[in-house]
Design an enzyme around this catalytic site. Structure first.
Site, PDB file in Angstrom:
ATOM      1  N   CYS A   1      12.255  12.890  -2.061  1.00 32.55           N
ATOM      2  CA  CYS A   1      13.240  13.437  -2.810  1.00 32.55           C
ATOM      3  C   CYS A   1      13.939  12.348  -3.236  1.00 32.55           C
ATOM      4  O   CYS A   1      14.285  11.315  -2.647  1.00 32.55           O
ATOM      5  CB  CYS A   1      14.186  14.105  -1.716  1.00 32.55           C
ATOM      6  SG  CYS A   1      15.630  14.635  -2.340  1.00 32.55           S
TER       7      CYS A   1
ATOM      8  N   CYS B   1       9.329  15.197 -19.417  1.00 32.16           N
ATOM      9  CA  CYS B   1       9.451  14.138 -18.456  1.00 32.16           C
ATOM     10  C   CYS B   1       9.593  12.915 -19.156  1.00 32.16           C
ATOM     11  O   CYS B   1       8.978  12.605 -20.031  1.00 32.16           O
ATOM     12  CB  CYS B   1       8.180  14.133 -17.449  1.00 32.16           C
ATOM     13  SG  CYS B   1       7.883  15.618 -16.361  1.00 32.16           S
TER      14      CYS B   1
ATOM     15  N   CYS C   1      -2.406 -17.106  -1.166  1.00 32.06           N
ATOM     16  CA  CYS C   1      -3.399 -16.608  -2.079  1.00 32.06           C
ATOM     17  C   CYS C   1      -2.829 -15.294  -2.742  1.00 32.06           C
ATOM     18  O   CYS C   1      -1.644 -14.797  -2.072  1.00 32.06           O
ATOM     19  CB  CYS C   1      -4.788 -16.152  -1.436  1.00 32.06           C
ATOM     20  SG  CYS C   1      -4.673 -14.782   0.039  1.00 32.06           S
TER      21      CYS C   1
ATOM     22  N   HIS D   1     -12.592  -8.642  -6.832  1.00 30.20           N
ATOM     23  CA  HIS D   1     -11.637  -8.525  -7.694  1.00 30.20           C
ATOM     24  C   HIS D   1     -11.665  -9.799  -8.489  1.00 30.20           C
ATOM     25  O   HIS D   1     -11.641 -10.124  -9.594  1.00 30.20           O
ATOM     26  CB  HIS D   1     -10.240  -8.102  -7.260  1.00 30.20           C
ATOM     27  CG  HIS D   1      -9.304  -8.038  -8.225  1.00 30.20           C
ATOM     28  ND1 HIS D   1      -9.245  -7.377  -9.236  1.00 30.20           N
ATOM     29  CD2 HIS D   1      -8.267  -8.868  -8.393  1.00 30.20           C
ATOM     30  CE1 HIS D   1      -8.104  -7.447  -9.936  1.00 30.20           C
ATOM     31  NE2 HIS D   1      -7.522  -8.596  -9.622  1.00 30.20           N
TER      32      HIS D   1
END
Length: 331
Positions: free
Chosen positions: A89, A134, A188, A212
């Site tokens: 909310c 929106c 890191c 990654h």
């Protein structure tokens, strides 16, 4: 003796944990959990190992009812933020969660908290707007995007530059939008959100896998900024063009080093016998025979190890360069 406070304790002062066999005294565990829950950490590990403490043990060891309620709230929130259908909310001072399964076609949601009842949109998570589309929700400029408010640091006064640097240490979790601060101590860029457990990169704010920082994303494991687009493209092109020569050079060096190095290492290992070892009781002829047999055995084994190393390593490097890097360049 407790391994944390180093004080002698009676045996009944060491509660058993369901997650592991380590023991610490009741007072140390209570203080440890009190600090962890106060810092909003719900995945609390044992003080001596990475095993996560069970919720039943946390409830039993936390002395204050308010901390137990806070721990339960954090557990529930961690579960809800991982659910893509959960919406929070947007009303001030209201943290009520609405589990909105299948509400994408009918996006009007109503907060079920007593005394609130605010209506908001499922898609943009803002107050209900029946007459318009929106609108994108900007991040908080002072925390998530400090440069949006303060401009470029070189154009600011000294005090404003300090504020920009401090605000740059705070970013938003890409999954649950919790504010996270990273101390600029050279650590890191692999971050773990304490609220939802999301593993993400501090530089690009993307959820990451274990490869990654090895992928051509421009993000470095240690560093304050990702690489520029030009530097990243030049590095990727260099990898694609220079991969055959570099891989051939590495393989050409690795083959003789492994093939010759293993017999030499084994011969030296067998020849090195201390005064108290079994080798010292052997005669000179027996020692020579032992060293010769170990070297000959290594000469048969080292080509197999070399073939396996090169046969597995070279295809992996070629797959990475001409698979991951080329796809990144195409994007």
């Amino acid at each position: 003796e407790c391994p944390l406070c180093l004080l002698p304790q009676p045996p009944e002062a060491f509660p058993a944990l369901a997650s592991c066999a380590h023991r610490s005294c009741q007072a140390c565990l209570e203080q440890y959990l009190r600090i962890a829950v106060s810092e909003s950490r719900v995945q609390v590990a044992c003080p001596h190992c990475p095993a996560v403490l069970q919720p039943a043990d946390v409830h039993r060891l936390l002395p204050e009812p308010t901390l137990r309620d806070k721990y339960e709230e954090f557990l529930l929130r961690r579960l809800l933020v991982a659910d893509p259908s959960t919406r929070w909310c947007p009303a001030p001072d209201c943290s009520y969660a609405v589990i909105a399964y299948g509400c994408a076609e009918c996006p009007r949601l109503t907060c079920g908290r007593e005394g609130c009842g605010m209506e908001f949109c499922y898609h943009c998570r803002q107050p209900w707007h029946p007459d318009g589309p929106c609108a994108p929700v900007p991040l908080a400029p002072t925390l998530a995007n400090p440069a949006a408010q303060l401009g470029h640091p070189e154009d600011l006064a000294h005090g404003e530059t300090l504020a920009w640097a401090e605000a740059e240490d705070i970013k938003v979790c890409p999954r649950c939008s919790a504010f996270i601060m990273k101390i600029n101590d050279g650590s890191c860029n692999r971050m773990n959100c304490p609220v939802c457990g999301c593993l993400f990169c501090w530089l690009c704010l993307q959820e990451i896998s274990d490869v990654h920082f090895l992928s051509p994303s421009g993000c470095t494991f240690w560093g304050k900024r990702p690489w520029s687009r030009t530097r990243k493209i030049l590095w990727q092109l260099g990898m694609v063009l220079g991969a055959p020569m570099v891989i051939s050079l590495v393989a050409g060096i690795a083959v003789p080093v492994i093939t010759i190095g293993i017999p030499i290492y084994m011969g030296r290992k067998v020849l090195a016998g201390g005064p108290g070892s079994r080798r010292s009781s052997l005669s000179g002829c027996q020692q020579c025979l032992s060293v010769t047999s170990s070297v000959l055995l290594s000469l048969f084994v080292s080509p197999i190890i070399t073939a396996v190393t090169v046969g597995v390593g070279v295809p992996l490097m070629l797959t990475y360069v001409y698979g991951v890097v080329v796809l990144s360049l195409c994007r």
